[in-house]
Write a protein that holds these residues in place. Structure first.
Motif: not given
Ligand code: ATP
Length: 239
Positions: A25, A31, A33, A206-207, A209, A219-222
């Protein structure tokens, strides 16, 4: 752009049992995560291995593009800090003394530097300022979490890792803590947030997992994961 934190293929073993399998990750500067997942998925293991509290069986952790092999204190001095799941405050010491210990990696902060850092924490958490002489062991759950975060901030992290900050807290207090977490991002602190409270975590991050059985499966944008049918069914179904 190179990430503030980059975790590549990180694996961790407890004896013969692999608890984390090739996790990768990135956390960009400024940001948030998040890593969500059920009990025992390996979330604390991941954070502890990034911090260097646990040895990696494979993979690497790059902070600001470099592999850090130094002692944990030097990682803290470089801007990486972990607020552990159990908070690990010094119960028989005051709020203020707990904060002082959080700044110990920057020894040249003794005197005015430390006072300035403490006042910044008090501005962020007025409740701690009111209770500066109270023993940490007598604080409420929410106040303890605030103190744990405040103590971590004393080391001036660029990346703050939070292990289940909502654990054991009432919904209103959880909202307050997450509001503070969002405020830290505004101040330029990047955050890696590990949570079982998927809804709160996905709202602030923001991101994102998803970690299950020691593996990052999604995984991806929240904002995207929040609407992913698998995430909705498993983590957001109720409430
Ligand atoms: P929780 O939210 O319950 O803390 P988690 O996602 O943080 O869960 P971990 O604490 O990282 O999960 O644990 C991942 C797996 O590793 C679990 O199966 C756990 O039992 C195991 N484990 C954790 N610590 C140890 C240890 N010191 N020795 C052996 N196994 C461990």
């Amino acid at each position: 752009m190179s990430a503030l934190l980059e975790v590549r293929g990180l694996s961790v073993d407890y004896g013969k049992v692999r608890a984390l399998h090739e996790a990768s990750l990135r956390v960009e500067a400024g940001r948030i995560a998040t890593v969500i997942g059920p009990n025992g998925a390996g979330k604390s293991t991941l954070l502890n291995a990034i911090m260097g509290v646990l040895p990696a069986a494979a993979g690497e952790v790059l902070f600001e593009g470099r592999n850090r092999h130094g002692a944990i204190e030097s990682r803290v001095a470089e801007g990486l800090c972990l607020v552990p799941e159990k908070r690990e405050l010094f119960a028989s010491m005051t709020v203020e003394d707990n904060l002082l210990l959080g700044g110990y990696v920057h020894l040249d902060w003794r005197g005015r530097g430390w006072t300035k850092a403490r006042d910044e924490v008090f501005a962020l958490f007025p409740r701690l300022a009111e209770r500066r002489t109270q023993l940490a062991g007598t604080l409420s759950g929410g106040e303890r979490q605030m103190l744990a975060i405040g103590r971590a901030l004393m080391s001036r992290p660029r990346l703050l890792m939070l292990d289940e900050p909502s654990l054991g807290l009432a919904p209103l207090v959880v909202r307050e803590i997450f509001h503070i977490i969002a405020g830290l991002r505004e101040r330029g602190v990047a955050i890696l947030l590990v949570e079982q409270n998927a809804r709160a975590a996905l709202q602030v991050a923001d991101e994102a997992h998803v970690l299950e059985n020691g593996r990052i499966g999604l995984s991806g944008p929240a904002a995207t994961l929040m609407h992913d049918p698998r995430v909705v069914a498993t983590y957001l179904g109720l409430g």
